[in-house]
Design a protein around this motif. Structure first.
Motif, PDB file in Angstrom:
ATOM      1  N   GLN A  78      19.737  35.236  44.312  1.00  0.00           N
ATOM      2  CA  GLN A  78      20.695  35.481  43.246  1.00  0.00           C
ATOM      3  C   GLN A  78      22.017  34.794  43.547  1.00  0.00           C
ATOM      4  N   VAL A  79      22.482  33.988  42.583  1.00  0.00           N
ATOM      5  CA  VAL A  79      23.773  33.313  42.686  1.00  0.00           C
ATOM      6  C   VAL A  79      24.247  33.069  41.265  1.00  0.00           C
ATOM      7  N   ASP A  80      25.569  33.108  41.050  1.00  0.00           N
ATOM      8  CA  ASP A  80      26.064  32.861  39.698  1.00  0.00           C
ATOM      9  C   ASP A  80      25.974  31.371  39.366  1.00  0.00           C
ATOM     10  N   LEU A  81      25.840  31.087  38.092  1.00  0.00           N
ATOM     11  CA  LEU A  81      25.620  29.711  37.660  1.00  0.00           C
ATOM     12  C   LEU A  81      26.853  28.833  37.833  1.00  0.00           C
ATOM     13  N   VAL A  82      28.030  29.425  37.930  1.00  0.00           N
ATOM     14  CA  VAL A  82      29.232  28.625  38.169  1.00  0.00           C
ATOM     15  C   VAL A  82      29.156  27.973  39.545  1.00  0.00           C
ATOM     16  N   THR A  83      28.803  28.776  40.560  1.00  0.00           N
ATOM     17  CA  THR A  83      28.635  28.234  41.910  1.00  0.00           C
ATOM     18  C   THR A  83      27.505  27.213  41.944  1.00  0.00           C
ATOM     19  N   GLU A  84      26.410  27.542  41.282  1.00  0.00           N
ATOM     20  CA  GLU A  84      25.265  26.636  41.272  1.00  0.00           C
ATOM     21  C   GLU A  84      25.635  25.296  40.645  1.00  0.00           C
ATOM     22  N   ALA A  85      26.303  25.328  39.499  1.00  0.00           N
ATOM     23  CA  ALA A  85      26.666  24.092  38.808  1.00  0.00           C
ATOM     24  C   ALA A  85      27.657  23.267  39.621  1.00  0.00           C
ATOM     25  N   ASP A  86      28.591  23.955  40.301  1.00  0.00           N
ATOM     26  CA  ASP A  86      29.577  23.246  41.119  1.00  0.00           C
ATOM     27  C   ASP A  86      28.911  22.515  42.272  1.00  0.00           C
ATOM     28  N   LEU A  87      27.961  23.168  42.922  1.00  0.00           N
ATOM     29  CA  LEU A  87      27.253  22.528  44.030  1.00  0.00           C
ATOM     30  C   LEU A  87      26.408  21.360  43.550  1.00  0.00           C
ATOM     31  N   LYS A  88      25.772  21.519  42.408  1.00  0.00           N
ATOM     32  CA  LYS A  88      24.963  20.432  41.862  1.00  0.00           C
ATOM     33  C   LYS A  88      25.816  19.210  41.558  1.00  0.00           C
ATOM     34  N   ALA A  89      26.964  19.452  40.935  1.00  0.00           N
ATOM     35  CA  ALA A  89      27.782  18.343  40.453  1.00  0.00           C
ATOM     36  C   ALA A  89      28.587  17.671  41.560  1.00  0.00           C
ATOM     37  N   ASN A  90      29.058  18.461  42.524  1.00  0.00           N
ATOM     38  CA  ASN A  90      30.058  17.934  43.446  1.00  0.00           C
ATOM     39  C   ASN A  90      29.671  18.000  44.919  1.00  0.00           C
ATOM     40  N   GLY A  91      28.590  18.698  45.236  1.00  0.00           N
ATOM     41  CA  GLY A  91      28.147  18.723  46.619  1.00  0.00           C
ATOM     42  C   GLY A  91      28.835  19.768  47.468  1.00  0.00           C
ATOM     43  N   PHE A  92      28.404  19.852  48.727  1.00  0.00           N
ATOM     44  CA  PHE A  92      28.876  20.884  49.640  1.00  0.00           C
ATOM     45  C   PHE A  92      30.381  20.808  49.874  1.00  0.00           C
ATOM     46  N   ARG A  93      30.900  19.594  50.079  1.00  0.00           N
ATOM     47  CA  ARG A  93      32.277  19.441  50.529  1.00  0.00           C
ATOM     48  C   ARG A  93      33.291  19.800  49.450  1.00  0.00           C
ATOM     49  N   SER A  94      32.824  19.926  48.212  1.00  0.00           N
ATOM     50  CA  SER A  94      33.755  20.239  47.124  1.00  0.00           C
ATOM     51  C   SER A  94      34.084  21.719  47.035  1.00  0.00           C
ATOM     52  N   THR A  95      33.338  22.555  47.736  1.00  0.00           N
ATOM     53  CA  THR A  95      33.518  23.994  47.564  1.00  0.00           C
ATOM     54  C   THR A  95      34.850  24.461  48.131  1.00  0.00           C
ATOM     55  N   ARG A  96      35.471  25.387  47.420  1.00  0.00           N
ATOM     56  CA  ARG A  96      36.756  25.943  47.862  1.00  0.00           C
ATOM     57  C   ARG A  96      36.504  26.986  48.933  1.00  0.00           C
ATOM     58  N   ARG A  97      37.236  26.887  50.044  1.00  0.00           N
ATOM     59  CA  ARG A  97      37.059  27.827  51.152  1.00  0.00           C
ATOM     60  C   ARG A  97      37.975  29.056  51.016  1.00  0.00           C
ATOM     61  N   THR A  98      39.190  28.853  50.486  1.00  0.00           N
ATOM     62  CA  THR A  98      40.159  29.942  50.366  1.00  0.00           C
ATOM     63  C   THR A  98      39.820  30.798  49.148  1.00  0.00           C
ATOM     64  N   LYS A  99      39.709  32.107  49.332  1.00  0.00           N
ATOM     65  CA  LYS A  99      39.333  33.004  48.249  1.00  0.00           C
ATOM     66  C   LYS A  99      40.563  33.437  47.444  1.00  0.00           C
ATOM     67  N   ILE A 100      40.311  33.931  46.233  1.00  0.00           N
ATOM     68  CA  ILE A 100      41.401  34.311  45.326  1.00  0.00           C
ATOM     69  C   ILE A 100      41.187  35.737  44.823  1.00  0.00           C
ATOM     70  N   VAL A 101      42.236  36.544  44.947  1.00  0.00           N
ATOM     71  CA  VAL A 101      42.263  37.916  44.442  1.00  0.00           C
ATOM     72  C   VAL A 101      43.151  37.933  43.204  1.00  0.00           C
ATOM     73  N   CYS A 102      42.654  38.492  42.115  1.00  0.00           N
ATOM     74  CA  CYS A 102      43.442  38.592  40.880  1.00  0.00           C
ATOM     75  C   CYS A 102      43.669  40.057  40.531  1.00  0.00           C
ATOM     76  N   THR A 103      44.916  40.419  40.270  1.00  0.00           N
ATOM     77  CA  THR A 103      45.235  41.770  39.813  1.00  0.00           C
ATOM     78  C   THR A 103      44.948  41.864  38.322  1.00  0.00           C
ATOM     79  N   ILE A 104      44.182  42.870  37.938  1.00  0.00           N
ATOM     80  CA  ILE A 104      43.827  43.062  36.534  1.00  0.00           C
ATOM     81  C   ILE A 104      44.858  43.980  35.885  1.00  0.00           C
ATOM     82  N   GLY A 105      45.381  43.539  34.754  1.00  0.00           N
ATOM     83  CA  GLY A 105      46.391  44.316  34.040  1.00  0.00           C
ATOM     84  C   GLY A 105      46.204  44.181  32.546  1.00  0.00           C
ATOM     85  N   PRO A 106      47.218  44.537  31.771  1.00  0.00           N
ATOM     86  CA  PRO A 106      47.092  44.500  30.309  1.00  0.00           C
ATOM     87  C   PRO A 106      46.683  43.135  29.753  1.00  0.00           C
ATOM     88  N   ARG A 107      47.066  42.053  30.445  1.00  0.00           N
ATOM     89  CA  ARG A 107      46.742  40.715  29.950  1.00  0.00           C
ATOM     90  C   ARG A 107      45.313  40.288  30.252  1.00  0.00           C
TER      91      ARG A 107
END
Length: 576
Positions: A78-107
């Motif tokens: 199981q893997v999301d298609l966004v990750t799958e498509a990114d790997l297909k199109a751009n290869g291993f070295r294109s993957t972002r290593r730094t993770k992102i946390v987003c605060t969910i609010g009214p917007r």
């Protein structure tokens, strides 16, 4: 397997008892056939071009077909298609290593908005218990869970407690209030009906506020974003004059200074976890959040108490406790707090209200380095892209700040108001993603690989077989210019140890546990997959290669370093 070399280790109980005395573990590696180095893969150039609309290079964007991202699952993988498509199109070295946390609010609280953040690169969704009701947060949590189930994402959920520091009320439901230079405002412990609240009057949550404050004290709102000076005290009311104008936000933190020093005696008497926090923690446990971030941690005992409570209330729970480093007290007991926790957050906004602002950068770097030494994920938070609350592009100084955090190799960056209530949450996320990719790529191009020897990084923790295997695997991956590291892990620990070494290639973490998959999404360089696997190394490798090749995520000839925490082994193999 021809064309591969492998090593494996197993120790008897007698040997195991003696092993912790050893600092280094030198495995015996047999190379039946030399493994040829692969040609370097092409990488696209990143850029930040932000007039009007945020634009990023093709390698930086998740690739979608215009259809909603859906779950990619076949044969238990199981893997999301966004990750799958990114790997297909751009290869291993294109993957972002730094993770992102987003605060969910009214917007960003509706399903479509949360999905847009996930497609844009959000790894962890944060709910801030300072704002909103538990019912509102429950709806957000369930929308994130629905997104994961329906679209195959592994977005983790972090619940951030309010803490018991002194803060303002919710401004009677207003989104904000503007304090102008020279205006007179009243801070009081009295509670008012919203319709009867006097103009420019703010209720404070601490009953002893008027007693502790003295005429001449400076009152800082939200770490100094607005500043007042106390001019008069009348019973429960503290009359103040605005000296630095700015925007007042609901439930903003308050600190007061006297003769140039922070007055913290009263704060020291407040509990780290308030009665409201305990109710919120019960709520988080019931909703199955992945992380609980504890505000204004003063000692390791608070973390230990909370972890024991979680275990008692939910045996077998995978909930991790994140210590927020945002006060002088937390700096005094920094190492003990981080050792007791499952991770840390450098909350620079409140921290900058308690220490001289010029010390914040060095404290950030210290916390990031210490967390890595102790193998704990670390988040850099607060005011990363503050200007993007109102404007569609960041300041150049903010981009430089983000670049520094990425260069320090923090596990994750966090958006607060930028994604919760800002005008441009998706653009702010795109900036973090773009800058992270560009700085990571620059480090590789300039050969600015992490020069820290794994044995030095791990010197703060007791030696273990798994640690030495991961150190060796990371060094092998860098020297052989491997395309990726595959790690099969049941509890996530081996994947975490690999992440700590910050290898040049991405780490594919395969785990049968959905909750472990989500928790790994906070750690640097890890791409988590859910996969049911057996203890048979040959079988699971062949199955994994078959599934990934069928989707075009790996190609014949790719060099993979394979690590397993089941058999404690390393293999280096070219994809057949």
């Amino acid at each position: 397997m021809s064309g591969s070399f492998r090593f494996s280790s197993s120790l008897s109980p007698v040997h195991s008892r003696g092993f912790p005395k050893l600092r280094f573990f030198n495995p015996r590696i047999v190379v039946p056939n030399p493994v040829p180095l692969l040609k370097p893969m092409k990488t696209a150039h990143s850029r930040v071009v932000l007039p009007g609309n945020v634009k990023v290079a093709a390698s930086e964007l998740p690739v979608t077909s215009g259809k909603p991202a859906a779950v990619a699952e076949s044969g238990g993988l199981q893997v999301d298609l966004v990750t799958e498509a990114d790997l297909k199109a751009n290869g291993f070295r294109s993957t972002r290593r730094t993770k992102i946390v987003c605060t969910i609010g009214p917007r960003t609280c509706e399903f479509e908005e949360i999905e847009a953040l996930a497609v844009g690169g959000m790894n962890v969704a944060r709910v801030n218990m300072c704002h909103g009701t538990r019912e509102w947060h429950r709806d957000v949590i369930r929308r994130v869970r629905q997104l994961n189930e329906e679209k195959g994402f592994a977005v983790a959920i972090m619940m951030d407690t309010e803490g018991s520091e002194i803060h303002m009320d919710d401004l009677n439901g207003a989104e904000s209030a503007k304090a102008e230079d020279g205006e007179i405002w009243t801070f009081t412990v009295r509670a008012f009906d919203p319709s009867a609240c006097p103009e420019r009057t703010i209720t404070v949550n601490y009953d002893g506020f008027a007693e502790d404050v003295k005429v001449g004290d400076e009152l800082l709102v939200d770490g100094g974003m607005v500043r007042f000076v106390v001019t008069e005290k009348i019973g429960p009311d503290v009359i103040c004059q605005c000296t630095d104008p700015g925007l007042l936000l609901p439930r903003a933190n308050l600190t007061f200074w006297r003769n140039g020093s922070l007055v913290q005696e009263r704060n020291a008497m407040l509990p780290t976890i308030s009665s409201k926090d305990w109710l919120d923690i019960d709520f988080g446990i019931a909703e199955g959040v992945d992380f609980i971030a504890v505000s204004f941690v003063k000692s390791a005992e608070v973390i230990k108490t909370l972890k024991s409570y979680i275990t008692a209330r939910s045996p077998g729970s995978q909930i991790a406790v994140i210590a927020k480093i945002e006060s002088i007290d937390s700096l005094k007991n920094l190492e003990e707090i981080i050792k007791a926790s499952d991770g840390a957050m450098v909350a620079r906004g409140d921290l900058g209200a308690q220490i001289p602002i010029e010390q914040v950068p060095s404290v950030q770097e210290k916390v990031v380095q210490l967390c890595r030494m102790l193998n704990k994920p670390v988040i850099v938070a607060s005011q990363l892209l503050e200007s993007m609350i109102e404007y569609p592009i960041p300041t150049r100084a903010e981009v430089a700040d983000v670049s520094e955090a990425v260069g320090q190799q923090a596990d994750a960056l966090m958006l607060s108001s930028e994604s919760a209530m800002g005008q441009y949450p998706e653009k702010a996320l795109a900036v973090l993603r773009s800058v992270s990719l560009r700085i990571e790529k620059w480090r590789r191009e300039e050969k600015r690989l992490d020069a820290t020897d794994p044995s030095n990084v791990s010197s703060c923790t007791p030696p273990s077989i798994s640690e030495e295997i991961c150190n060796t695997a990371s060094q092998m991956a860098n020297k052989l210019k491997a395309d990726a590291i595959f790690v099969y892990t049941k509890n996530g620990q081996t994947a975490s140890l690999l992440s700590r070494n910050r290898p040049d290639c991405p780490i594919f973490a395969f785990t049968p546990s959905t909750s472990i998959r989500r928790s790994l999404n906070l750690q640097w360089g890890l791409i988590p997959f859910r996969l049911d696997f057996s203890d048979d190394v040959e079988s699971k490798l062949n199955r994994t290669f078959s599934l990934l090749k069928a989707r075009g995520m790996i190609n014949p000839g790719d060099l993979i370093i394979v690590v397993s925490d089941v058999l404690q082994s390393i293999q280096a193999i070219k994809v057949p």
